[in-house]
Design a protein around this motif. Structure first.
Motif, PDB file in Angstrom:
ATOM      1  N   THR A 503       1.321  -4.714  -7.485  1.00  0.00           N
ATOM      2  CA  THR A 503       2.490  -4.423  -6.410  1.00  0.00           C
ATOM      3  C   THR A 503       2.115  -3.823  -5.192  1.00  0.00           C
ATOM      4  N   ILE A 504       2.605  -4.410  -4.146  1.00  0.00           N
ATOM      5  CA  ILE A 504       1.937  -4.124  -2.727  1.00  0.00           C
ATOM      6  C   ILE A 504       3.070  -2.854  -2.424  1.00  0.00           C
ATOM      7  N   GLN A 505       2.585  -1.971  -1.589  1.00  0.00           N
ATOM      8  CA  GLN A 505       3.603  -1.158  -0.847  1.00  0.00           C
ATOM      9  C   GLN A 505       3.025  -0.414   0.190  1.00  0.00           C
ATOM     10  N   GLY A 506       3.727  -0.748   1.343  1.00  0.00           N
ATOM     11  CA  GLY A 506       3.446   0.077   2.482  1.00  0.00           C
ATOM     12  C   GLY A 506       2.987  -1.037   3.545  1.00  0.00           C
ATOM     13  N   THR A 507       2.274  -0.771   4.548  1.00  0.00           N
ATOM     14  CA  THR A 507       1.894  -1.473   5.442  1.00  0.00           C
ATOM     15  C   THR A 507       0.381  -2.000   5.488  1.00  0.00           C
ATOM     16  N   SER A 508       0.126  -3.365   5.492  1.00  0.00           N
ATOM     17  CA  SER A 508      -1.151  -4.021   5.504  1.00  0.00           C
ATOM     18  C   SER A 508      -1.762  -3.866   6.796  1.00  0.00           C
ATOM     19  N   HIS A 509      -2.958  -3.720   6.807  1.00  0.00           N
ATOM     20  CA  HIS A 509      -3.845  -3.927   7.941  1.00  0.00           C
ATOM     21  C   HIS A 509      -4.810  -4.829   8.071  1.00  0.00           C
ATOM     22  N   LEU A 510      -4.892  -5.728   9.259  1.00  0.00           N
ATOM     23  CA  LEU A 510      -5.598  -6.875   9.435  1.00  0.00           C
ATOM     24  C   LEU A 510      -6.656  -6.539  10.392  1.00  0.00           C
ATOM     25  N   GLU A 511      -7.713  -6.865  10.126  1.00  0.00           N
ATOM     26  CA  GLU A 511      -8.836  -6.733  11.333  1.00  0.00           C
ATOM     27  C   GLU A 511      -9.279  -8.020  11.400  1.00  0.00           C
ATOM     28  N   MET A 512      -9.562  -8.474  12.793  1.00  0.00           N
ATOM     29  CA  MET A 512     -10.225  -9.574  13.156  1.00  0.00           C
ATOM     30  C   MET A 512     -10.938  -9.458  14.563  1.00  0.00           C
ATOM     31  N   LYS A 513     -11.771 -10.188  14.979  1.00  0.00           N
ATOM     32  CA  LYS A 513     -12.410 -10.651  16.216  1.00  0.00           C
ATOM     33  C   LYS A 513     -11.651 -12.070  16.894  1.00  0.00           C
ATOM     34  N   ALA A 514     -11.148 -11.842  17.984  1.00  0.00           N
ATOM     35  CA  ALA A 514     -10.543 -13.005  18.537  1.00  0.00           C
ATOM     36  C   ALA A 514     -10.584 -13.158  20.064  1.00  0.00           C
ATOM     37  N   ALA A 625      -3.815  -1.483  20.781  1.00  0.00           N
ATOM     38  CA  ALA A 625      -2.875  -1.515  20.219  1.00  0.00           C
ATOM     39  C   ALA A 625      -3.020  -1.282  18.618  1.00  0.00           C
ATOM     40  N   GLY A 626      -2.221  -0.164  18.100  1.00  0.00           N
ATOM     41  CA  GLY A 626      -2.606   0.103  16.715  1.00  0.00           C
ATOM     42  C   GLY A 626      -1.009   0.229  16.090  1.00  0.00           C
ATOM     43  N   TYR A 627      -0.991   1.146  14.771  1.00  0.00           N
ATOM     44  CA  TYR A 627       0.220   1.259  14.280  1.00  0.00           C
ATOM     45  C   TYR A 627       1.265   2.014  15.268  1.00  0.00           C
ATOM     46  N   GLU A 628       0.824   2.943  15.846  1.00  0.00           N
ATOM     47  CA  GLU A 628       1.841   3.706  16.687  1.00  0.00           C
ATOM     48  C   GLU A 628       2.385   3.013  18.077  1.00  0.00           C
ATOM     49  N   ASN A 647      -6.715  -4.703  15.575  1.00  0.00           N
ATOM     50  CA  ASN A 647      -6.128  -4.174  14.268  1.00  0.00           C
ATOM     51  C   ASN A 647      -4.681  -4.445  14.291  1.00  0.00           C
ATOM     52  N   ILE A 648      -4.338  -5.238  13.517  1.00  0.00           N
ATOM     53  CA  ILE A 648      -2.844  -5.913  13.562  1.00  0.00           C
ATOM     54  C   ILE A 648      -2.159  -5.330  12.280  1.00  0.00           C
ATOM     55  N   TYR A 649      -0.969  -4.600  12.355  1.00  0.00           N
ATOM     56  CA  TYR A 649      -0.358  -3.783  11.298  1.00  0.00           C
ATOM     57  C   TYR A 649       1.098  -4.709  10.708  1.00  0.00           C
ATOM     58  N   ILE A 650       0.919  -5.340   9.635  1.00  0.00           N
ATOM     59  CA  ILE A 650       1.890  -6.081   9.038  1.00  0.00           C
ATOM     60  C   ILE A 650       2.998  -5.403   8.482  1.00  0.00           C
ATOM     61  N   ASN A 651       4.122  -5.601   9.010  1.00  0.00           N
ATOM     62  CA  ASN A 651       5.303  -4.894   8.452  1.00  0.00           C
ATOM     63  C   ASN A 651       5.506  -4.493   7.095  1.00  0.00           C
ATOM     64  N   ALA A 652       5.815  -2.986   6.751  1.00  0.00           N
ATOM     65  CA  ALA A 652       5.757  -2.637   5.537  1.00  0.00           C
ATOM     66  C   ALA A 652       6.593  -3.422   4.537  1.00  0.00           C
ATOM     67  N   THR A 653       6.297  -3.217   3.186  1.00  0.00           N
ATOM     68  CA  THR A 653       7.080  -4.138   2.298  1.00  0.00           C
ATOM     69  C   THR A 653       6.661  -3.540   0.756  1.00  0.00           C
ATOM     70  N   ARG A 654       7.457  -3.803  -0.274  1.00  0.00           N
ATOM     71  CA  ARG A 654       7.262  -3.655  -1.379  1.00  0.00           C
ATOM     72  C   ARG A 654       7.367  -4.832  -2.137  1.00  0.00           C
ATOM     73  N   TYR A 655       6.297  -5.337  -2.503  1.00  0.00           N
ATOM     74  CA  TYR A 655       6.488  -6.699  -3.360  1.00  0.00           C
ATOM     75  C   TYR A 655       5.417  -6.901  -4.439  1.00  0.00           C
ATOM     76  N   THR A 656       5.925  -7.564  -5.551  1.00  0.00           N
ATOM     77  CA  THR A 656       5.036  -7.586  -6.778  1.00  0.00           C
ATOM     78  C   THR A 656       4.653  -8.976  -6.800  1.00  0.00           C
ATOM     79  N   VAL A 657       3.145  -9.330  -6.719  1.00  0.00           N
ATOM     80  CA  VAL A 657       2.685 -10.460  -6.841  1.00  0.00           C
ATOM     81  C   VAL A 657       2.540 -10.796  -8.300  1.00  0.00           C
ATOM     82  N   GLN A 658       3.036 -12.071  -8.954  1.00  0.00           N
ATOM     83  CA  GLN A 658       2.934 -12.285 -10.287  1.00  0.00           C
ATOM     84  C   GLN A 658       1.660 -12.959 -10.874  1.00  0.00           C
TER      85      GLN A 658
END
Length: 708
Positions: A503-514, A625-628, A647-658
Motif C-alpha cells: 500500500t502506497i500512501q503519500g507523495t512519491s519522489h522521483l530523482e533524475m538527471k536530464a 523546484a521541489g515540493y514547496e 527532484n519531481i514530486y508525484i501527487n499524493a495518493t493512497r493505493y494498494t498494488v495487488q
C-alpha cells in the motif's frame, strides 16, 4: 420521531443532532410565506474593511441566511454551517468566449494600489431584528435567474444543507466580493477575497456590523447565533475555509474542506510547469467566471469597465510570472505560509481520482494543520472532484458504512455544540481502498516513515521528444499509449510483478538527471496552440513578456499495470474528471424529517490492464523546484546537452498494488490533456539516474525498474 418534531431545541442522540425541526422550502418563489416558514430566510450585507471599487464607502458582502425558526424566536442559540462559494450567486458561463473577446482589447491602466483605499466605517442609524428583516425579505433576493448561466436559477446550493437545517443548525451562504449583491472585485487567491469571507464569521461571532440592505444604514445582528461556525464546501468553496482558517479568526471552530486548494500556484502549475486545463490557467478567467456582479443592473458603464480593467490587469500581472512562482503574485494564495495562525480543527475530504484539484492540495493542507498543532482528520475516497453527498444529483455515498452527512454531523455537533462523541477518536486517515470500494482502512498518520525504492537498471541515455503524431497519442488515448510501452515521447519503466500487496500512501519522489537535447529556444521552441486557447492566455509562456526561458515540460505517471485486465475506479472522460456512478438502491439514504430520500450510489469500475495512480508535472527550466510551491521561482536558461539534477514530486495518493501487478513509472514530455502550448523539443535522460522513492504503509523490499 413524531414527538421529537415538536421540540424547539436541538436534540442529540448517538453523538449527533437529530431531525427534530420542521422544514419549509426556500425555492417556492411567490408561494414562500415568511410569516409561516419553519426556516427563517433573509439576506444581510456585512461591512468589510476595504473600498476596492473606490466609491468612498466600505465594500459590503452579501450573505444569505437560513435559520430554524425556533432559534430566531429565542428558544436556543444556533451554531452555523457556512459555505463561502464564489459561484453561488451566478457565474458567467461564456468564460472562454469572453477571453477571446478581450484578448486584443485595450483597457485603462488599473493601479492595484487603489484597492487599499482607507475609508471610515458607516455609522448605523437604527437596528432591525432578524425576524423583522425576514418578514420583509423577498425570495427574489436569493432565488432568481442567473443571467450568465442560460437562465438557470442561482443559489442552487440553497437546499444542499437541508439535512442540517432540520437538525437545528443555521446555514449561511456567501459569494464574496465581486458577486451580485456585493461590492468589490473577485480577486482570486488574494487577502481581499479571504477577508471578505472572514468578515461573515466575525459577524456571526458578534464582532462585525452587518446591514439590512445595500444602503448600509440599518444594522442587523445575528441574535440567534451561538457564535460558533464551521465552514465547508467543495472546490473553490472548499478552499475558502482553509484561507479563513489561516487568519485565526474567532468563532471559526472547525472546517470540513472538500477538494480544497491550499496553494493557488500549485493548483495551476507544478514545479514551474502548467498542470491545469489549458483554457483556465489565468486567474482572471476564474475571476471573470465568478463575477456575477457584471449582471447588477444598477452598475454604471464606468463601474463595469472598472471591473473589466481590474481583471485585465490581473491577466497582465500573471503573464509576467510565466509558469514560475512569484511571491508578489502568488504569495497571498499560498495559505500554507500562514499555518502558524490556524486555531481551528479540520476534517479534510479528498477524492483520490481528482484531476481538477490535485491531491497535493489536501496533503499540504494536512501538513499545515499538523504544523499548527490542531486536530486534523482526513477522509480519502476513490471518487473524482465530488462530495460524497450530491444533493444536485439526488444521490449520496457511504463512508465506512455511515452516511457522509452523518459523519459531518457528528464532527460539527462536537465542535459547535460541545457534544461528547467519538470524533476525536477517529483515525487520522480513513481511506477507501482502490481494490474494494466497500472496504475502508485506517491509519494513525498520513505521512509515512517507511518507503520502497525503485531504481533503474538501464544505462546510457534515452531521448524523448514532443511529437504526438509519431507516438500516436491524443488527449483521449494518452494514458492508454503511455502505460503500454516506451515511445518516441516517453520512457516506460516497470517492476517485476509483486509477490504480495503493498500500500502506497503519500507523495512519491522521483530523482533524475536530464538535459535539453534539441529545440530552438530563440523562438520559444515554436509554440503551437493545439487546444484553441485565446491568444492572451497563450502569451503566458512568451519569453518576450516574462524575460526568461519557460515551460520545457516533463510529465511523470505512476501506474499500476497488469498482464490481465482488472477492475479499477478511474475517470472515463478526456479531461479525467468524471468517474461514473451506479445507483445501487433508489431512496436508499434517509435524510430524516420530511426531506425526500436520496439514492444510494457507488462508483462504477472499468476493466483495463492499467490504472494511472498519480501524476506530476515539472519544467526543466526549474531544477531548484521541489515540493514547496515557492521553490519554483528561479528558472534557468537551458543549454543543449547540459545535464541538471531534478527532484519531481508525484501527487499524493493512497493505493494498494495487488500481487501479480507491476508498478510502472512513465517519464514523458507533454501531456495533451494539460498542454496549452505545444512546443518542439527533445529531452535526454540519464537512464541510470532514475530513482523513485515511494512511501508505503509498512516495510517493503526495494525493486528494480526495467524499460518496457
Amino acid at each position: 420521531m413524531e414527538e421529537k418534531k415538536l421540540c424547539n431545541v436541538p436534540v442529540f442522540e448517538n453523538g449527533m443532532a437529530q431531525p427534530v425541526f420542521p422544514f419549509t422550502d426556500g425555492k417556492s418563489g411567490e408561494a414562500y410565506d415568511a410569516s409561516t416558514s419553519d426556516i427563517v430566510r433573509y439576506c444581510v450585507y456585512i461591512e468589510s474593511d476595504y473600498d476596492m471599487d473606490g466609491d468612498g464607502k466600505r465594500d459590503l458582502v452579501k450573505a444569505m441566511i437560513q435559520v430554524p425558526r425556533s432559534a430566531v424566536e429565542g428558544n436556543y442559540k444556533a451554531a452555523t454551517l457556512y459555505e463561502a462559494s464564489p459561484y453561488c450567486t451566478g457565474i458567467n458561463v461564456d468564460g472562454y468566449e469572453h477571453m477571446k473577446e478581450v484578448q486584443d482589447k485595450e483597457y485603462r491602466k488599473f493601479d492595484f494600489a487603489d484597492l487599499d483605499h482607507k475609508v471610515d466605517p458607516r455609522v448605523p442609524s437604527g437596528v432591525i431584528s432578524p425576524m423583522e428583516l425576514a418578514l420583509k425579505a423577498d425570495p427574489k433576493d436569493w432565488y432568481y435567474e442567473d443571467k450568465g448561466n442560460n437562465n438557470n436559477m442561482v443559489y442552487k446550493n440553497l437546499d444542499h444543507y437541508n439535512y442540517y437545517l432540520i437538525r437545528g443548525f443555521a446555514v449561511v451562504l456567501s459569494a464574496g466580493f465581486g458577486a451580485l449583491g456585493s461590492d468589490g472585485f473577485n480577486f482570486v487567491g488574494s487577502d481581499y477575497e479571504r477577508d471578505a469571507f472572514k468578515c461573515i464569521v466575525e459577524w456571526l461571532h458578534g464582532d462585525r456590523v452587518a446591514y439590512a440592505d445595500r444602503t448600509g444604514t440599518i444594522e442587523t445582528k445575528a441574535e440567534w447565533s451561538n457564535g460558533k461556525v464551521a465552514m465547508t464546501g467543495i472546490s473553490y468553496a472548499g478552499t475558502m475555509p482553509y484561507a479563513v482558517a489561516t487568519t485565526g479568526v474567532k468563532g471559526l471552530e472547525t472546517i470540513i474542506p472538500v477538494a480544497g486548494i491550499s496553494d493557488w500556484y500549485s493548483q495551476q502549475n507544478q514545479q514551474g510547469a502548467q498542470r491545469y486545463w489549458p483554457k483556465e490557467v489565468l486567474n482572471s478567467f476564474l475571476a471573470y467566471y465568478c463575477s456575477s456582479r457584471y449582471n447588477d443592473e444598477t452598475l454604471t458603464d464606468k463601474e463595469k469597465d472598472d471591473i473589466a480593467a481590474f481583471h485585465h490587469e490581473l491577466s497582465l500581472k500573471q503573464l509576467k510570472c510565466g509558469f514560475d512562482y512569484d511571491s508578489e503574485f502568488w504569495g497571498s494564495g499560498n495559505y500554507r505560509l500562514k499555518a502558524d495562525q490556524i486555531k481551528c480543527s479540520a476534517l479534510i475530504v479528498q477524492g483520490l481520482n481528482d484531476e481538477n484539484v490535485s491531491t497535493k492540495q489536501f496533503e499540504m493542507m494536512y501538513r499545515s494543520f499538523k504544523k499548527a498543532g490542531t486536530t486534523v482528520r482526513t477522509i480519502v475516497h476513490q471518487g473524482p472532484h465530488v462530495t460524497l453527498t450530491m444533493p444536485s444529483k439526488n444521490y449520496g455515498m457511504l463512508v465506512n458504512g455511515e452516511l457522509y452527512d452523518d459523519v459531518v454531523n457528528k464532527w460539527i455537533s462536537h465542535y459547535l455544540y460541545g457534544v461528547e462523541n467519538d470524533v476525536e477518536a477517529m483515525p487520522e486517515v480513513l481511506a477507501q481502498t482502490n481494490y474494494d470500494q466497500h472496504r475502508w482502512e485506517k491509519e494513525d498518520a498520513w505521512l509515512m516513515d517507511t518507503s520502497m525504492n525503485l531504481t533503474s537498471t538501464k544505462s546510457g541515455e534515452t531521448v524523448i521528444d514532443t511529437d504526438w503524431e509519431a507516438a500516436n497519442v491524443s488527449a483521449p488515448t494518452f494514458d492508454d499509449v503511455m502505460t503500454e510501452k516506451s515511445t518516441n515521447m516517453s520512457m516506460c519503466f516497470v517492476t517485476e510483478p509483486f509477490e504480495e500487496e503493498v500500500t502506497i500512501q503519500g507523495t512519491s519522489h522521483l530523482e533524475m538527471k536530464a538535459a535539453l537535447k534539441e529545440g530552438d529556444a530563440s523562438c520559444d521552441f515554436h509554440p503551437e496552440n493545439r487546444n484553441d486557447v485565446d491568444t492572451l492566455t497563450m502569451k503566458l509562456g512568451d519569453s518576450k513578456i516574462s524575460g526568461k526561458m519557460d515551460d520545457v515540460e516533463v510529465a511523470v505517471l505512476l501506474c499500476d499495470v497488469c498482464d490481465e485486465e482488472f477492475d479499477s475506479i478511474q475517470a472515463t472522460d478526456p479531461e479525467r474528471n468524471v468517474v461514473p456512478v451506479d445507483i445501487v438502491k433508489e431512496g436508499g439514504i434517509n435524510l430524516g424529517g420530511d426531506l425526500p430520500a436520496f439514492d444510494l450510489a457507488e462508483f462504477k469500475t472499468v476493466h483495463k490492464k492499467y490504472r494511472v495512480i498519480a501524476r506530476a508535472f515539472a519544467d526543466l527550466c526549474n531544477p531548484e523546484a521541489g515540493y514547496e510551491p515557492e521553490t519554483a521561482q528561479n528558472s534557468i536558461e537551458l543549454k543543449k546537452d547540459e545535464y541538471h539534477n531534478y527532484n519531481i514530486y508525484i501527487n499524493a495518493t493512497r493505493y494498494t498494488v495487488q500481487p501479480g501487478h507491476r508498478l510502472a513509472v512513465v517519464i514523458t514530455t507533454e501531456d495533451p490533456v494539460n498542454c496549452m502550448i505545444h512546443k518542439t523539443y527533445s529531452v535526454a535522460i540519464d537512464n541510470a539516474s532514475v530513482k523513485v522513492e515511494v512511501p508505503v504503509t509498512k516495510a517493503s523490499k526495494d525493486r528494480e525498474l526495467v524499460v518496457r
